[in-house]
Design an enzyme around this catalytic site. Structure first.
Site, PDB file in Angstrom:
ATOM      1  N   LEU A 103      -3.409 -24.318 -16.634  1.00 43.32           N
ATOM      2  CA  LEU A 103      -4.379 -24.358 -15.542  1.00 43.32           C
ATOM      3  C   LEU A 103      -5.620 -23.519 -15.833  1.00 43.32           C
ATOM      4  CD1 LEU A 103      -4.243 -25.690 -12.621  1.00 43.32           C
ATOM      5  CD2 LEU A 103      -3.823 -23.373 -11.798  1.00 43.32           C
ATOM      6  N   ARG A 104      -5.442 -22.423 -16.564  1.00 39.55           N
ATOM      7  CA  ARG A 104      -6.570 -21.512 -16.824  1.00 39.55           C
ATOM      8  C   ARG A 104      -7.182 -21.735 -18.210  1.00 39.55           C
ATOM      9  NH1 ARG A 104      -6.704 -17.850 -12.709  1.00 39.55           N
ATOM     10  NH2 ARG A 104      -4.792 -17.776 -11.442  1.00 39.55           N
ATOM     11  N   SER A 182       2.889 -26.068 -18.222  1.00 38.96           N
ATOM     12  CA  SER A 182       2.412 -25.875 -16.853  1.00 38.96           C
ATOM     13  C   SER A 182       1.567 -27.079 -16.421  1.00 38.96           C
ATOM     14  CB  SER A 182       1.644 -24.563 -16.761  1.00 38.96           C
ATOM     15  OG  SER A 182       1.353 -24.238 -15.427  1.00 38.96           O
ATOM     16  N   GLU A 292       7.694 -20.460 -12.049  1.00 39.34           N
ATOM     17  CA  GLU A 292       8.777 -20.993 -12.869  1.00 39.34           C
ATOM     18  C   GLU A 292       9.930 -21.505 -12.004  1.00 39.34           C
ATOM     19  OE1 GLU A 292       9.818 -22.158 -16.721  1.00 39.34           O
ATOM     20  OE2 GLU A 292       7.972 -21.409 -15.812  1.00 39.34           O
ATOM     21  N   LEU A 294       9.442 -22.946  -9.160  1.00 40.46           N
ATOM     22  CA  LEU A 294       8.927 -24.251  -8.754  1.00 40.46           C
ATOM     23  C   LEU A 294       9.077 -25.271  -9.873  1.00 40.46           C
ATOM     24  CD1 LEU A 294       7.489 -25.937  -6.630  1.00 40.46           C
ATOM     25  CD2 LEU A 294       5.318 -25.050  -7.478  1.00 40.46           C
ATOM     26  N   ARG A 296      11.323 -25.192 -12.252  1.00 41.94           N
ATOM     27  CA  ARG A 296      12.753 -25.517 -12.385  1.00 41.94           C
ATOM     28  C   ARG A 296      13.178 -26.549 -11.334  1.00 41.94           C
ATOM     29  NH1 ARG A 296      17.777 -23.290 -13.967  1.00 41.94           N
ATOM     30  NH2 ARG A 296      16.648 -22.594 -15.816  1.00 41.94           N
ATOM     31  N   HIS A 323       7.014 -17.914 -16.000  1.00 42.39           N
ATOM     32  CA  HIS A 323       5.972 -18.881 -16.339  1.00 42.39           C
ATOM     33  C   HIS A 323       4.975 -18.175 -17.258  1.00 42.39           C
ATOM     34  CE1 HIS A 323       4.581 -22.868 -15.059  1.00 42.39           C
ATOM     35  NE2 HIS A 323       3.332 -22.416 -15.023  1.00 42.39           N
ATOM     36  N   SER A 324       5.251 -18.142 -18.564  1.00 41.27           N
ATOM     37  CA  SER A 324       4.399 -17.359 -19.466  1.00 41.27           C
ATOM     38  C   SER A 324       4.498 -17.881 -20.893  1.00 41.27           C
ATOM     39  CB  SER A 324       4.766 -15.875 -19.406  1.00 41.27           C
ATOM     40  OG  SER A 324       6.136 -15.682 -19.660  1.00 41.27           O
ATOM     41  N   TRP A 325       3.485 -17.515 -21.698  1.00 40.79           N
ATOM     42  CA  TRP A 325       3.292 -18.079 -23.027  1.00 40.79           C
ATOM     43  C   TRP A 325       4.448 -17.852 -24.002  1.00 40.79           C
ATOM     44  CZ3 TRP A 325       0.146 -21.718 -24.502  1.00 40.79           C
ATOM     45  CH2 TRP A 325      -1.009 -21.976 -23.757  1.00 40.79           C
TER      46      TRP A 325
END
Length: 619
Positions: A103-104, A182, A292, A294, A296, A323-325
């Site tokens: 998203l970013r 994402s 994360e 959401l 799942r 929810h991360s790289w």
């Protein structure tokens, strides 16, 4: 407690969906996958208006393109990680893996290249990895209206405008997969469903795979406002607009039948890549926990939908993770064997070793890392690729290494079969310690952080060297040498000016304020033509000038830079003693007189030509 709160924040969004199941769908069989991976032909005709405006070879295996999109009305940067055998097998085409950002997303680099090891991971894999750059909050879709200064038409760009460029110019076959994290995971599933004939594989890493369930449009709106100030109404309209349903992965899951599918998500609990707060199992990444959870929930419901449809998929539910790289990098690694199977390439590189002269050289250059290809023939010699660079060998030069941006520029120049020939040195530091360079049989490549890597060769290199190379008045090259657009000649830009070479005029530099003035007049296309001298000092030491085919440009701190054209005004100025005479230096360009004729002002007078007669007046 915080984990329950995070779950409660998103649970209402699943009302009306199938109950969550942890059962894992079965992956495609080998026979099914290989059958589905047969190439599908795509027209290679580039659509009207689509063009590549710029190519930047970041390394020998990483290229940035700026592709003009008529649909979006702007250039879009796309980076390509070239397949392992790009040079070893120059007549081969390669499958592509289109890899979408979150998203970013930023406008300068893909999050994949910023936050993961994607460049090194794919260095020994035989696919072209395609990385669109930009698209913050876009969901890589065609928007109904422009927003926030962007006319997003990503679906058109990725499925219609870009593919012919990849096929015709970058040896990319019609065998393609796509993956995203994402927002990109949502978009990957959506695009695969809307264009099932284009893709053999699709992966969602922590994607939100249902966009129309109760509360979901509102949640997406909140996220988009937070990530760049975008409005979902401009994307798909109000939640009641059919465009929302048209782009919901859950509602069109049946379109994925026969495709190789990979779905993964964590559960929001702190995992091995998270920083744990004061409460065990709770990450300090609170937003990543909720997102994360959401992911799942929607991934589980999406997997249930696939099961009901009888569609096989590989669904991975991690026992922890936010929810991360770091988790998306992990999933990129984990999904590779399935990608390789779907795109019909080997999952592991064939064995290779470095031997002979190249092997002896590589043994002393540990920075190269392991080999990624066997040794192969190039025009005039041999070469071999390594994780971090290439080694070239010829009888005349021996074995020499190239890496980074200099290696990329070398390939941009045609490699050993291009203008430069073979490298004669390893990469060296410049005396001023600001740059790096390699010497070649027929030129050099220089690199600095602000200027990038550019080759210098031929008469322009000779003149640049005569002036002192990078320590001379021009500094480092900032562009490659090019043909002048409308006249026979060559030009290369440097930090403080440019060097021109043309028949009959020789090779000369123009720099500083004189260069700026030359540019305002139209460079070599102006009445001045090509330069015939370098910048020189006037005999009285009060000014600097360049001589051109049809005039001169003079500059001084007191007067600025002005051109004077050969002709009657020049003749009168000459008769007065040039800049040392009564008129002094020009303080303006020659201009037309409305009643007919021309005039030009000098420090101490004016020269006017009317009816073929020249008049000089002094102040």
């Amino acid at each position: 407690m915080l984990g329950l709160c995070a779950a409660a924040a998103v649970l209402p969004l699943t009302v009306g969906l199938a109950s969550v199941s942890t059962a894992q769908a079965q992956p495609l069989t080998r026979a099914e996958t290989v059958a589905h991976a047969q190439p599908m032909r795509t027209a290679d005709t580039v659509l009207p208006g689509v063009k590549v405006d710029k190519v930047d070879w970041l390394t020998a295996h990483r290229v940035a393109l700026w592709v003009y999109s008529p649909a979006m009305g702007t250039d879009v940067q796309v980076q390509i990680l070239l397949a392992r055998d790009w040079y070893a097998n120059p007549n081969q085409t390669f499958p592509q893996l289109l890899t979408l950002d979150g998203l970013r997303a930023t406008d300068d680099q893909s999050g994949w290249t910023i936050n993961t090891d994607i460049v090194n991971f794919f260095a020994d894999k035989n696919v072209n990895v395609v990385l669109p750059v930009g698209g913050q909050s876009s969901f890589y879709t065609d928007w109904l209206k422009p927003d926030n200064g962007h006319n997003y038409q990503w679906e058109t760009f990725l499925t219609k405008e870009l593919p012919p460029i990849l096929h015709s110019d970058w040896r990319t076959s019609d065998v393609a997969g796509l993956a995203g994290l994402s927002m990109g995971g949502t978009a990957a599933m959506m695009l695969a469903e809307r264009h099932p004939d284009m893709f053999k594989f699709v992966a969602s890493y922590s994607g939100i795979l249902n966009t129309t369930s109760l509360g979901m449009p509102q949640a997406i709106q909140v996220a988009m406002l937070d990530a760049g100030g975008f409005h979902s109404e401009n994307m798909w309209g109000l939640p009641s607009n059919p465009a929302w349903a048209d782009h919901d992965p859950m509602l069109h899951a049946d379109k994925l039948k026969g495709m190789s599918i990979y779905i993964s998500s964590g559960n929001g609990v702190a995992g091995p890549y998270d920083q744990v707060g004061n409460i065990p199992g709770i990450s300090t990444n609170f937003a990543g926990m909720g997102l994360e959870i959401l992911s799942r929930l929607t991934s589980q419901n999406f997997a249930q939908k696939l099961n009901k449809l009888g569609i096989s998929a590989n669904v991975i539910y991690r026992p922890s993770g936010t929810h991360s790289w770091p988790y998306w990098q992990f999933e990129m690694h984990q999904s590779w064997p399935q990608v390789a199977q779907a795109l019909n390439v080997e999952p592991v590189k064939p064995p290779c070793s470095a031997t002979g002269a190249i092997g002896g050289f590589a043994a002393g250059a540990q920075w190269l890392g392991p080999c990624t290809t066997a040794e192969y023939a190039v025009p005039g010699g041999r070469a071999q690729d390594f994780l971090n660079g290439q080694v070239f060998w010829s009888q005349a030069t021996g074995a020499q290494s190239l890496g980074g941006a200099i290696g990329g520029e070398y390939q941009n120049m045609g490699g050993s079969g291009g203008k430069l020939g073979f490298p004669k040195t390893v990469e060296l530091g410049t005396p001023d310690r600001r740059g790096r360079f390699n010497l070649f049989q027929n030129g050099s490549i220089y690199w600095t952080i602000p200027t990038g890597a550019h080759a210098v060769y031929g008469d322009i290199l000779t003149e640049w060297g005569r002036q002192g190379f990078e320590r001379g008045p021009l500094g480092y090259p900032t562009q490659d040498q090019i043909k002048t657009p409308n006249k026979t000649g060559q030009v290369q830009a440097f930090q403080i000016g440019a060097i021109y070479s043309s028949p009959g005029n020789g090779t000369h530099s123009v720099q500083g304020e004189i260069m700026k003035k030359y540019g305002t007049l139209g460079y070599e296309d102006s009445y001045l033509g090509f330069p015939k001298t370098n910048e020189l000092g006037t005999p009285n030491g009060q000014a600097r000038y360049n001589g051109f085919e049809n005039g001169n440009i003079y500059w001084s701190a007191a007067t600025g830079a002005w051109a004077i054209r050969f002709g009657p005004i020049w003749d009168a100025w000459q008769q007065s003693g040039f800049e040392a005479g009564k008129l002094g230096l020009p303080v303006g360009d020659q201009t037309d007189i409305p009643a007919g004729g021309v005039t030009q002002n000098f420090q101490h007078g004016t020269v006017t030509v009317t009816d073929g007669k020249t008049a000089v007046t002094y102040h």
